[in-house]
Motif scaffolding. Structure first.
Motif, PDB file in Angstrom:
ATOM      1  N   THR A 179       0.864  -1.184   0.000  1.00  0.00           N
ATOM      2  CA  THR A 179       0.000   0.000   0.000  1.00  0.00           C
ATOM      3  C   THR A 179       0.896   1.228   0.000  1.00  0.00           C
ATOM      4  O   THR A 179       2.025   1.198   0.484  1.00  0.00           O
ATOM      5  CB  THR A 179      -0.936   0.040   1.221  1.00  0.00           C
ATOM      6  OG1 THR A 179      -0.170   0.238   2.412  1.00  0.00           O
ATOM      7  CG2 THR A 179      -1.760  -1.233   1.343  1.00  0.00           C
ATOM      8  N   TRP A 181      -0.705  -0.775  -4.547  1.00  0.00           N
ATOM      9  CA  TRP A 181      -1.914  -0.001  -4.261  1.00  0.00           C
ATOM     10  C   TRP A 181      -1.533   1.421  -3.892  1.00  0.00           C
ATOM     11  O   TRP A 181      -0.540   1.652  -3.204  1.00  0.00           O
ATOM     12  CB  TRP A 181      -2.660  -0.559  -3.065  1.00  0.00           C
ATOM     13  CG  TRP A 181      -3.245  -1.914  -3.169  1.00  0.00           C
ATOM     14  CD1 TRP A 181      -3.006  -2.877  -4.099  1.00  0.00           C
ATOM     15  CD2 TRP A 181      -4.180  -2.484  -2.248  1.00  0.00           C
ATOM     16  NE1 TRP A 181      -3.734  -4.002  -3.818  1.00  0.00           N
ATOM     17  CE2 TRP A 181      -4.464  -3.792  -2.682  1.00  0.00           C
ATOM     18  CE3 TRP A 181      -4.794  -2.018  -1.096  1.00  0.00           C
ATOM     19  CZ2 TRP A 181      -5.348  -4.630  -2.009  1.00  0.00           C
ATOM     20  CZ3 TRP A 181      -5.672  -2.854  -0.425  1.00  0.00           C
ATOM     21  CH2 TRP A 181      -5.949  -4.140  -0.886  1.00  0.00           C
ATOM     22  N   VAL A 240      -7.451   2.887   1.080  1.00  0.00           N
ATOM     23  CA  VAL A 240      -7.469   1.831   2.095  1.00  0.00           C
ATOM     24  C   VAL A 240      -8.448   2.125   3.228  1.00  0.00           C
ATOM     25  O   VAL A 240      -8.674   1.268   4.077  1.00  0.00           O
ATOM     26  CB  VAL A 240      -6.062   1.537   2.659  1.00  0.00           C
ATOM     27  CG1 VAL A 240      -5.140   1.026   1.574  1.00  0.00           C
ATOM     28  CG2 VAL A 240      -5.476   2.748   3.369  1.00  0.00           C
ATOM     29  N   TRP A 299      -7.565   0.897   7.806  1.00  0.00           N
ATOM     30  CA  TRP A 299      -6.839  -0.179   7.124  1.00  0.00           C
ATOM     31  C   TRP A 299      -6.878  -1.440   7.967  1.00  0.00           C
ATOM     32  O   TRP A 299      -7.144  -2.522   7.485  1.00  0.00           O
ATOM     33  CB  TRP A 299      -5.393   0.221   6.841  1.00  0.00           C
ATOM     34  CG  TRP A 299      -4.588  -0.987   6.480  1.00  0.00           C
ATOM     35  CD1 TRP A 299      -3.697  -1.640   7.258  1.00  0.00           C
ATOM     36  CD2 TRP A 299      -4.661  -1.744   5.273  1.00  0.00           C
ATOM     37  NE1 TRP A 299      -3.191  -2.730   6.607  1.00  0.00           N
ATOM     38  CE2 TRP A 299      -3.772  -2.837   5.394  1.00  0.00           C
ATOM     39  CE3 TRP A 299      -5.403  -1.616   4.097  1.00  0.00           C
ATOM     40  CZ2 TRP A 299      -3.588  -3.768   4.381  1.00  0.00           C
ATOM     41  CZ3 TRP A 299      -5.222  -2.548   3.095  1.00  0.00           C
ATOM     42  CH2 TRP A 299      -4.331  -3.605   3.245  1.00  0.00           C
TER      43      TRP A 299
END
Length: 122
Positions: free
Chosen positions: A5, A29, A57, A107
Protein backbone atom coordinates in the motif's frame (compact mmCIF):
# COMPACT_ATOMS: atom_id res chain seq x y z
CA UNK A 1 3.64 -12.10 -4.07
CA UNK A 2 3.66 -8.90 -2.04
CA UNK A 3 0.93 -6.33 -1.59
CA UNK A 4 2.32 -2.83 -1.05
CA UNK A 5 0.00 0.00 0.00
CA UNK A 6 1.21 3.53 -0.67
CA UNK A 7 3.22 2.24 -3.64
CA UNK A 8 2.79 5.40 -5.68
CA UNK A 9 5.55 7.37 -3.97
CA UNK A 10 8.15 7.54 -1.24
CA UNK A 11 8.80 4.53 0.96
CA UNK A 12 5.93 2.55 -0.59
CA UNK A 13 7.35 3.01 -4.09
CA UNK A 14 10.86 2.09 -2.92
CA UNK A 15 9.47 -1.00 -1.17
CA UNK A 16 7.61 -2.12 -4.30
CA UNK A 17 10.65 -1.59 -6.54
CA UNK A 18 12.97 -3.46 -4.18
CA UNK A 19 10.53 -6.35 -3.76
CA UNK A 20 10.35 -6.67 -7.55
CA UNK A 21 14.17 -6.66 -7.75
CA UNK A 22 14.13 -9.58 -5.31
CA UNK A 23 11.81 -11.49 -7.63
CA UNK A 24 8.41 -10.93 -6.03
CA UNK A 25 5.31 -10.12 -8.03
CA UNK A 26 3.91 -6.84 -6.71
CA UNK A 27 0.31 -5.74 -6.17
CA UNK A 28 0.87 -2.00 -5.92
CA UNK A 29 -1.91 0.00 -4.26
CA UNK A 30 -2.16 3.75 -3.91
CA UNK A 31 -4.81 6.43 -3.66
CA UNK A 32 -3.21 8.16 -6.68
CA UNK A 33 -3.85 6.05 -9.76
CA UNK A 34 -1.29 7.88 -11.91
CA UNK A 35 1.65 7.47 -9.56
CA UNK A 36 0.93 3.82 -8.76
CA UNK A 37 0.62 3.13 -12.49
CA UNK A 38 4.09 4.64 -12.96
CA UNK A 39 5.50 2.39 -10.23
CA UNK A 40 3.98 -0.73 -11.81
CA UNK A 41 5.11 0.36 -15.29
CA UNK A 42 8.70 0.69 -14.07
CA UNK A 43 8.59 -2.77 -12.47
CA UNK A 44 7.13 -4.33 -15.61
CA UNK A 45 9.63 -2.50 -17.86
CA UNK A 46 12.48 -3.85 -15.73
CA UNK A 47 11.26 -7.43 -16.27
CA UNK A 48 9.21 -7.83 -13.10
CA UNK A 49 5.51 -8.42 -12.63
CA UNK A 50 3.30 -5.73 -11.11
CA UNK A 51 -0.34 -4.76 -11.02
CA UNK A 52 -1.29 -1.15 -10.24
CA UNK A 53 -4.49 -0.57 -8.31
CA UNK A 54 -5.93 2.79 -7.30
CA UNK A 55 -7.37 2.12 -3.86
CA UNK A 56 -8.39 4.12 -0.82
CA UNK A 57 -7.47 1.83 2.09
CA UNK A 58 -10.06 3.62 4.22
CA UNK A 59 -12.89 2.39 1.99
CA UNK A 60 -13.97 -1.20 2.67
CA UNK A 61 -15.50 -1.68 -0.77
CA UNK A 62 -12.35 -0.52 -2.56
CA UNK A 63 -10.19 -2.72 -0.34
CA UNK A 64 -12.29 -5.80 -1.08
CA UNK A 65 -12.21 -5.10 -4.83
CA UNK A 66 -8.44 -4.50 -4.75
CA UNK A 67 -7.86 -7.81 -2.93
CA UNK A 68 -9.82 -9.65 -5.62
CA UNK A 69 -7.72 -8.02 -8.37
CA UNK A 70 -4.46 -8.51 -6.44
CA UNK A 71 -5.02 -12.26 -6.30
CA UNK A 72 -4.65 -12.33 -10.09
CA UNK A 73 -0.90 -12.35 -9.32
CA UNK A 74 -1.17 -15.31 -6.93
CA UNK A 75 -1.39 -15.86 -3.21
CA UNK A 76 -0.53 -12.83 -1.11
CA UNK A 77 2.43 -13.91 1.01
CA UNK A 78 3.72 -10.53 2.18
CA UNK A 79 2.18 -7.18 3.12
CA UNK A 80 3.90 -3.81 3.31
CA UNK A 81 1.32 -1.39 4.70
CA UNK A 82 2.99 1.90 3.83
CA UNK A 83 -0.07 4.01 2.94
CA UNK A 84 -0.21 7.26 4.83
CA UNK A 85 -1.31 10.86 4.49
CA UNK A 86 0.20 12.97 1.68
CA UNK A 87 3.39 14.87 2.49
CA UNK A 88 1.81 18.14 1.39
CA UNK A 89 -0.56 18.04 4.37
CA UNK A 90 -0.01 20.60 7.07
CA UNK A 91 -0.06 18.94 10.44
CA UNK A 92 -1.12 22.07 12.27
CA UNK A 93 -4.63 20.99 13.10
CA UNK A 94 -6.04 18.29 15.32
CA UNK A 95 -8.36 17.33 12.45
CA UNK A 96 -5.40 16.42 10.21
CA UNK A 97 -3.95 14.15 12.89
CA UNK A 98 -7.34 12.51 13.41
CA UNK A 99 -7.73 11.90 9.67
CA UNK A 100 -4.28 10.29 9.46
CA UNK A 101 -4.91 8.02 12.42
CA UNK A 102 -8.38 7.15 11.11
CA UNK A 103 -6.88 6.03 7.80
CA UNK A 104 -4.51 3.69 9.66
CA UNK A 105 -7.33 2.40 11.84
CA UNK A 106 -9.58 1.81 8.87
CA UNK A 107 -6.84 -0.18 7.12
CA UNK A 108 -6.57 -2.51 10.12
CA UNK A 109 -10.36 -2.71 10.27
CA UNK A 110 -10.98 -3.27 6.56
CA UNK A 111 -7.73 -4.38 4.94
CA UNK A 112 -6.30 -6.98 7.26
CA UNK A 113 -9.53 -8.90 7.94
CA UNK A 114 -10.17 -8.95 4.18
CA UNK A 115 -6.79 -10.62 3.65
CA UNK A 116 -6.77 -13.04 6.55
CA UNK A 117 -9.49 -15.56 5.76
CA UNK A 118 -8.37 -16.08 2.18
CA UNK A 119 -4.60 -15.97 2.55
CA UNK A 120 -3.99 -18.19 5.60
CA UNK A 121 -3.30 -21.45 3.82
CA UNK A 122 -0.26 -22.73 5.68
Amino acid sequence: MILVTGAGSGIGRATALRAAELGLAVAAWDLNGDTVAATAAQINADGGTALALACDVGDAGQVDAAFVRSRELGTIRHLANVAGPPLRWRWSSRRRWCCAWAACGEWWTYGCPAARPRERRW
